[in-house]
Design a protein around this motif. Sequence first.
Motif, PDB file in Angstrom:
ATOM      1  N   ALA A 259       0.833  -1.207   0.000  1.00  0.00           N
ATOM      2  CA  ALA A 259       0.000   0.000   0.000  1.00  0.00           C
ATOM      3  C   ALA A 259       0.866   1.255   0.000  1.00  0.00           C
ATOM      4  N   GLU A 260       1.932   1.233   0.788  1.00  0.00           N
ATOM      5  CA  GLU A 260       2.838   2.387   0.842  1.00  0.00           C
ATOM      6  C   GLU A 260       3.568   2.574  -0.483  1.00  0.00           C
ATOM      7  N   ARG A 262       2.421   1.823  -3.445  1.00  0.00           N
ATOM      8  CA  ARG A 262       1.487   2.361  -4.445  1.00  0.00           C
ATOM      9  C   ARG A 262       1.328   3.864  -4.293  1.00  0.00           C
TER      10      ARG A 262
END
Length: 338
Positions: A259-260, A262
């Motif tokens: 997530a980080e 992205r």
Amino acid sequence: MAYVSESFEDVAVLIPCYNEAQTIGKVVDDFRRELPGATIWVYDNNSADDTADIARSHGAIVRPEPRQGKGNVVRQMLRDVDAERYLMVDGDDTYPAEAARMLLAPLEAGTADHVVGDRLSNGSYGDENDRAFHGLGNDLVRWLIKLLYGFEFTDVMTGYRSFNYAFAKTLPVLSPGFEIETELSIHAVDKRWRIAQVPIKYRDRPEGSVSKLSTFSDGAKVLKMIGRLFKDYKPLGFFSLVSFVVLVVSLCLGVPIIAEFRVTGLVPRLPTAIVAVAFAGLAALLFACGLILDTEVKASRRQWELDVMRVYTEMRIRPRSEGAVSGDDSTRGSATSA
């Protein structure tokens, strides 16, 4: 349950004993009365009292078993004794000899291969047994077996059982101690033996007779036995479960990093990312191990089924007279020195 036969010359009564001098004489007498013609075998497991001498004086065949533990005793019993029907009972006089014919009847009728003496259905175990947590432990083991194998036993830990020749001679006894009852139950379910459960009345030990069971240490051994047999008998299910747990750990570590990445296009926590990938690889490896071992277990099961068929063939072609109880002793009811 109706009795199929009044002849018990083909029956071996197996009694593993450790320091049961107070009760063994009565137990032997009771089963000689209820099962006339049956051979009573008492295996003395390093008793420090007069268990062996008392059993011998009451007409039982007595054998020593130096390896400590009930599982070791049962293993040697099944190696030594040949019979068409076996009745296994403890030597502490907690199980009624009056129920012996009911436990043997399904074997004679050909409706069961393994019969369990159920102490729990009629509530007698709860009324008589005053040892804390024993009932709870039995319920836990029953629940685990139902969850893992889909069969619901009414009583798993009972020591009062009967089984036929084929069951006895194809049973691999692996446990050394009191886990033997759990092993018998799981083996019967996993190998799809026909199982009957017969309610019996349980009575607590007489005053002065001491139980050898340790609630927590023996309970831990039983749970360990369930896990080991689950791994051995159902490796795909076992390794899939472990693989899933490892995969969840991998996702917990890796999803935040993905997530980080992205959002920022960076991987600032590279060591955590490497650990997450390693756990994902481990999960895949565990699942692959489960698939390979499952194939091996199915091949082993096919061979085991052929072995059982061979044993059943031996039973059919063996004359009835040869199906009577035998061992190293040539005289029924004679005693050997311990």
